[in-house]
Scaffold this motif. Sequence first.
Motif, short mmCIF file in Angstrom:
data_model
loop_
_atom_site.label_atom_id
_atom_site.label_comp_id
_atom_site.label_asym_id
_atom_site.label_seq_id
_atom_site.Cartn_x
_atom_site.Cartn_y
_atom_site.Cartn_z
N HIS A 58 68.14 -14.32 56.91
CA HIS A 58 68.38 -14.61 55.50
C HIS A 58 69.68 -13.98 55.05
N SER A 96 72.27 -14.48 48.16
CA SER A 96 73.02 -15.46 47.38
C SER A 96 73.45 -14.80 46.07
N GLN A 120 72.62 -17.14 43.04
CA GLN A 120 71.23 -17.22 42.56
C GLN A 120 70.53 -15.88 42.56
N GLU A 166 68.11 -16.00 50.64
CA GLU A 166 67.76 -17.36 51.06
C GLU A 166 68.01 -17.48 52.56
N GLY A 194 66.45 -22.05 49.11
CA GLY A 194 67.44 -21.87 48.03
C GLY A 194 67.07 -22.82 46.91
#
Lengths: 469, 97
Positions: A278, A281, A284, A288, A310
């Motif tokens: 992973h 991000s 966000q 993810e 995501g």
Amino acid sequence: MTGPSDLSSSYDLVVIGGGPAGLAAAALAARAGVSTVLFDENPGIGGQIYRGITSTPIKNRAVLGEDYWAGASLAAEAKASGAQIVTGATVWSLDPSRQVGVSIGGEARMIQAHRVIIATGSLERPFPIPGWTLPGVMTAGAAQTALKAHGLVPEGRVLLAGSGPLLWLLAAQLLRAGTTIETILDTTPRSNWLRALPHLADFLLSPYWSKGLALLREVRAKVPVIPVQRLSAHGEGKLQHVEYQSAGKDYRRQADMLFLHQGVVPNVNLANAAGVAHRWSERQLCFEPVLDVDSGSSVSGISVAGDGAGIAGGTAAVERGRIAAIAAVRAVKPSASVPDPQSVRQRLQREELGRGFLDALYRPADMFRLPEGETIVCRCEEVMAQQIHDMAAKGCEGPNQMKAFLRCGMGPCQGRLCGLTVTELIANERHTRPADVGYYRLRPPVKPITLAELASLPISEAERKAVER
Amino acid sequence: MFKRLGETASIVTIEVDGKTVRARTGDTVAAAMLAGGIDHCRTTPVSGAPRAPYCLMGVCFECLVIIDGIGSRQGCLIPVRDGMRVETQQGKREAGR
């Protein structure tokens, strides 16, 4: 009801999660002649967005809206495809050799999969404000589930608080169902509009634009919306009042139910435990999975589709499920005919157009992600923000070490409700980035199972002899 | 806490801490408890604070209850069955269940 004895010991494709991504993936693969099983731990399929789609007691279609009912054809398609769909099936383990541990009705089985599509979707971002553990405080998603799956609406003095599209959708659905919402406390930082502006052109081309605007109008016509900079819940044993700050002034308001929401984040537990790499991000503010163009992960044969890959929303999840399924079909049955992935990708691009704007506009404020003082961070083990601050200041470098010091993330939810907060708090205290701090290292079982369930696993004569004297 | 929209056709009854609670076929245990006005489903092992269902989607584990004698079941994932015996879970999980 499908029971454990109805399962084969192996499948070409195991799909985990029966939301839009999982349903679309299973339908496509099964239609191409690939042996497919779909597991979902809920009593019915649909995931969260189409929750209760085959069983909802809400008959007035206007209440939930046409976007909800679009899930019905997806569910019907999956059911007709020949895929084996098993609900009430909890997947508690997945390893890099694609052995899937699943429990159904208290009995466990290990299933060998040639390919796996993880479609475990998203969960609501932690919203650690003072008092968020009080009975009467729930997530907006919970209110939506109560409505969709059970025909239940909140009563008493109902408040909504937070930021993001789901909050507005819930408000509209509750209003249409006849619920009175006293106030919406909007935590969206005003400065977000400036960040969102560069993405406006794309947003105007996306399907979200007109729908979103109509939703805002519908809700604002009926409910006062107050921008707030601080928020806390209070009460003895249950929620009794909410305190907030708006334009520099402090307010207090009686409340029976408070529904919180500040966006959704990928539910990474199963993928993380399976060894899938992973990354953080920054757009966000969550972890993810690292994926290739076909949704394939760092673990051979395991892909991730839908919001678990995501956040992109339910309609995008359908296309992402199809992309993952096309790759799976091509791997196990190259002769099968599948849709052209290029056309699926084009549809996906259209669905994703508005995302940049929404991510920027509804980026949750620092103060609602980085709690302080006695605010509980880890709900299960009741670990407070100050304890995390202090340990990080003393040199604790990451969430896994933090477990050893404070037990945060070690309760039954296995970090789902505190993981991101702990990572961000450590990064903030140590002046580094969440990417460097990392996330909890998760291990199976990712859902609790009983010893009786483990003991119910079929064993061969050779396995028995290996341990018997 | 929550009320039902309209009447429901098929009713089952469950028992929560000895009290009879009417539920709709298709309810989960957590939904039936919310509709039945039960204000918490467990107390925490650390401070004994009351907790009620929070996410209703299987991730928060606040709705843990004892169902037919087995502890720490996720009430929001398990459908009600007529005659089901539910107990709120007090503090630490007791040995043997």
